[in-house]
Design an enzyme around this catalytic site. Structure first.
Site, short mmCIF file in Angstrom:
data_model
loop_
_atom_site.label_atom_id
_atom_site.label_comp_id
_atom_site.label_asym_id
_atom_site.label_seq_id
_atom_site.Cartn_x
_atom_site.Cartn_y
_atom_site.Cartn_z
N LYS A 29 0.78 -1.32 -0.04
CA LYS A 29 -0.06 -0.04 -0.15
C LYS A 29 1.08 1.42 -0.04
O LYS A 29 2.14 1.25 0.20
CB LYS A 29 -1.12 0.09 1.39
CG LYS A 29 -2.00 -1.17 1.09
CD LYS A 29 -2.97 -1.29 2.36
CE LYS A 29 -3.86 -2.23 2.49
NZ LYS A 29 -4.49 -2.43 3.43
N TYR A 69 -12.40 -2.84 -3.18
CA TYR A 69 -13.03 -2.59 -1.91
C TYR A 69 -14.43 -2.65 -1.78
O TYR A 69 -15.07 -2.37 -0.71
CB TYR A 69 -12.47 -1.61 -0.98
CG TYR A 69 -10.93 -1.99 -0.53
CD1 TYR A 69 -10.67 -3.14 0.31
CD2 TYR A 69 -9.74 -1.06 -0.86
CE1 TYR A 69 -9.15 -3.35 0.64
CE2 TYR A 69 -8.34 -1.25 -0.39
CZ TYR A 69 -8.14 -2.35 0.51
OH TYR A 69 -6.89 -2.63 1.04
N PHE A 77 -15.32 3.62 7.63
CA PHE A 77 -14.08 4.00 7.00
C PHE A 77 -13.77 4.06 5.72
O PHE A 77 -12.71 4.36 5.25
CB PHE A 77 -12.98 3.19 7.99
CG PHE A 77 -13.20 1.68 7.63
CD1 PHE A 77 -12.64 1.23 6.55
CD2 PHE A 77 -13.87 1.00 8.51
CE1 PHE A 77 -12.78 -0.07 6.35
CE2 PHE A 77 -13.90 -0.28 8.39
CZ PHE A 77 -13.14 -0.87 7.09
N ARG A 105 -1.85 -14.52 4.07
CA ARG A 105 -2.71 -14.06 5.32
C ARG A 105 -1.92 -14.22 6.51
O ARG A 105 -1.66 -13.35 7.35
CB ARG A 105 -4.04 -14.66 5.53
CG ARG A 105 -4.91 -14.46 4.13
CD ARG A 105 -5.47 -13.08 3.97
NE ARG A 105 -6.38 -12.72 4.99
CZ ARG A 105 -7.30 -11.51 4.93
NH1 ARG A 105 -6.82 -10.82 4.00
NH2 ARG A 105 -7.90 -11.38 6.01
N THR A 111 -5.71 -7.59 10.58
CA THR A 111 -5.74 -6.32 10.20
C THR A 111 -5.15 -5.09 10.81
O THR A 111 -4.79 -4.40 10.12
CB THR A 111 -7.26 -6.13 9.85
OG1 THR A 111 -7.84 -7.27 8.84
CG2 THR A 111 -7.53 -4.91 8.91
N ARG A 122 2.65 -7.13 9.17
CA ARG A 122 2.02 -5.78 10.01
C ARG A 122 2.50 -5.99 11.56
O ARG A 122 2.47 -4.97 11.91
CB ARG A 122 0.58 -6.09 9.82
CG ARG A 122 -0.13 -5.85 8.51
CD ARG A 122 -1.53 -6.25 8.37
NE ARG A 122 -1.82 -5.76 7.31
CZ ARG A 122 -3.33 -6.27 6.85
NH1 ARG A 122 -3.82 -7.23 7.45
NH2 ARG A 122 -3.68 -5.73 5.55
N ASN A 132 -1.78 -0.09 7.21
CA ASN A 132 -1.15 -1.39 7.59
C ASN A 132 -0.35 -1.97 6.48
O ASN A 132 -0.18 -3.27 6.25
CB ASN A 132 -2.41 -2.44 8.01
CG ASN A 132 -3.57 -2.53 7.17
OD1 ASN A 132 -3.46 -2.06 5.84
ND2 ASN A 132 -4.66 -3.25 7.45
N HIS A 135 -1.79 -5.46 1.56
CA HIS A 135 -3.27 -6.11 1.17
C HIS A 135 -2.82 -7.87 0.65
O HIS A 135 -1.71 -7.68 -0.22
CB HIS A 135 -3.76 -5.54 0.06
CG HIS A 135 -4.95 -6.28 -0.42
ND1 HIS A 135 -6.11 -6.46 0.28
CD2 HIS A 135 -5.02 -7.29 -1.47
CE1 HIS A 135 -6.78 -7.36 -0.46
NE2 HIS A 135 -6.39 -7.87 -1.49
N GLU A 146 -8.93 -10.28 -8.04
CA GLU A 146 -8.22 -9.33 -7.80
C GLU A 146 -6.92 -9.21 -8.93
O GLU A 146 -6.72 -8.01 -9.23
CB GLU A 146 -7.74 -9.28 -6.23
CG GLU A 146 -8.92 -9.00 -5.49
CD GLU A 146 -8.57 -9.09 -3.98
OE1 GLU A 146 -7.35 -9.45 -3.62
OE2 GLU A 146 -9.27 -9.29 -3.10
P1 ADP Z 1 -7.38 -7.18 5.59
O1 ADP Z 1 -6.64 -6.08 4.76
O2 ADP Z 1 -6.67 -7.50 6.61
O3 ADP Z 1 -8.37 -8.27 4.59
P2 ADP Z 1 -10.34 -5.77 5.68
O4 ADP Z 1 -10.62 -6.55 4.56
O5 ADP Z 1 -10.98 -6.14 6.85
O6 ADP Z 1 -8.80 -6.37 6.16
O7 ADP Z 1 -10.15 -4.32 5.46
C1 ADP Z 1 -9.50 -3.87 4.20
C2 ADP Z 1 -8.58 -2.83 4.49
O8 ADP Z 1 -9.46 -1.68 5.12
C3 ADP Z 1 -7.59 -2.90 5.88
O9 ADP Z 1 -6.40 -3.56 5.56
C4 ADP Z 1 -7.53 -1.63 6.33
O10 ADP Z 1 -6.46 -0.77 5.53
C5 ADP Z 1 -8.70 -0.85 6.15
N1 ADP Z 1 -9.52 -0.75 7.43
C6 ADP Z 1 -10.01 -1.97 7.99
N2 ADP Z 1 -10.79 -1.55 9.15
C7 ADP Z 1 -10.49 -0.41 9.25
C8 ADP Z 1 -10.82 0.52 10.28
N3 ADP Z 1 -11.55 0.14 11.46
N4 ADP Z 1 -10.50 1.85 10.08
C9 ADP Z 1 -9.81 2.09 9.23
N5 ADP Z 1 -9.18 1.09 8.36
C10 ADP Z 1 -9.67 0.00 8.27
#
Ligand code: ADP
Length: 166
Positions: A29, A69, A77, A105, A111, A122, A132, A135, A146
């Site tokens: 990212k 997304y 968010f 993962r 996350t 992370r 973070n 992805h 994707e």
């Molecule tokens: P992951 O990336 O671990 O698969 P998710 O699919 O739940 O997690 O979320 C996608 C991305 O959205 C996260 O990696 C993070 O960048 C962002 N995100 C998720 N939850 C939050 C939150 N509560 N506040 C801000 N950003 C968030």
């Protein structure tokens, strides 16, 4: 006597060959690119033993970030997430290998980086959920979806390792 158990033969190479080779879309990212973590992140997937089949530095347009997304559209968010992903170039990668989606993962970690185990990307390199650094696809189906979304035809390279018999 009749119910004598068969001897247990452990053939790890056969067990591994029965597991499925799948594909994961991994992306450094914008914060990861800006903090100079691209090499470190690529290195972790290389060292684990996965195969890189696609790689590019790319400024993501808003529409693509929203499509990627789309399942999170209703989250509070979401607008911030789209701003974050489009705030600078990302490094798009396609990785292939046995169990790569699940393994990636694990390598990436939770996350929320404060909940991610030390030793994960992370867990070692980030502190905020909203920054973070990386992805990774959450299912083999999403891996395929994707990769098709982020890469054009001709940008994915199929290749065989040099160690294979020539
Ligand atoms: P992951 O990336 O671990 O698969 P998710 O699919 O739940 O997690 O979320 C996608 C991305 O959205 C996260 O990696 C993070 O960048 C962002 N995100 C998720 N939850 C939050 C939150 N509560 N506040 C801000 N950003 C968030």
């Amino acid at each position: 006597k009749k119910n004598r158990k068969k001897p247990h033969i452990f053939l790890p190479h056969l067990v591994a060959s029965l597991e499925k080779v799948d594909k994961s879309y991994i992306m450094v990212k914008p914060d990861g690119v800006q903090r100079g973590l691209v090499g470190e992140i690529i290195s972790r997937f290389e060292k684990k033993g996965f195969k890189l089949t696609g790689l590019k530095l790319f400024q993501c347009p808003k529409e693509l970030a929203e499509e990627h997304y789309k399942d999170l559209k209703s989250k509070p968010f979401f607008p911030k997430l789209i701003d974050y992903i489009t705030s600078g170039p990302v490094v798009c990668m396609a990785w292939e290998g046995v169990g790569v989606v699940a393994s990636a993962r694990k390598l990436i970690g939770a996350t929320n980086p404060l909940q991610a185990e030390p030793g994960t990307i992370r867990g070692d390199l980030a502190v905020q959920t909203g920054r973070n650094v990386v992805h990774g696809s959450d299912s083999p189906e999403n891996g395929e979806r994707e990769i098709a979304l982020w890469f054009k035809e001709g940008e994915i390279c199929e290749w065989s390792p040099a160690q294979a018999p020539c």
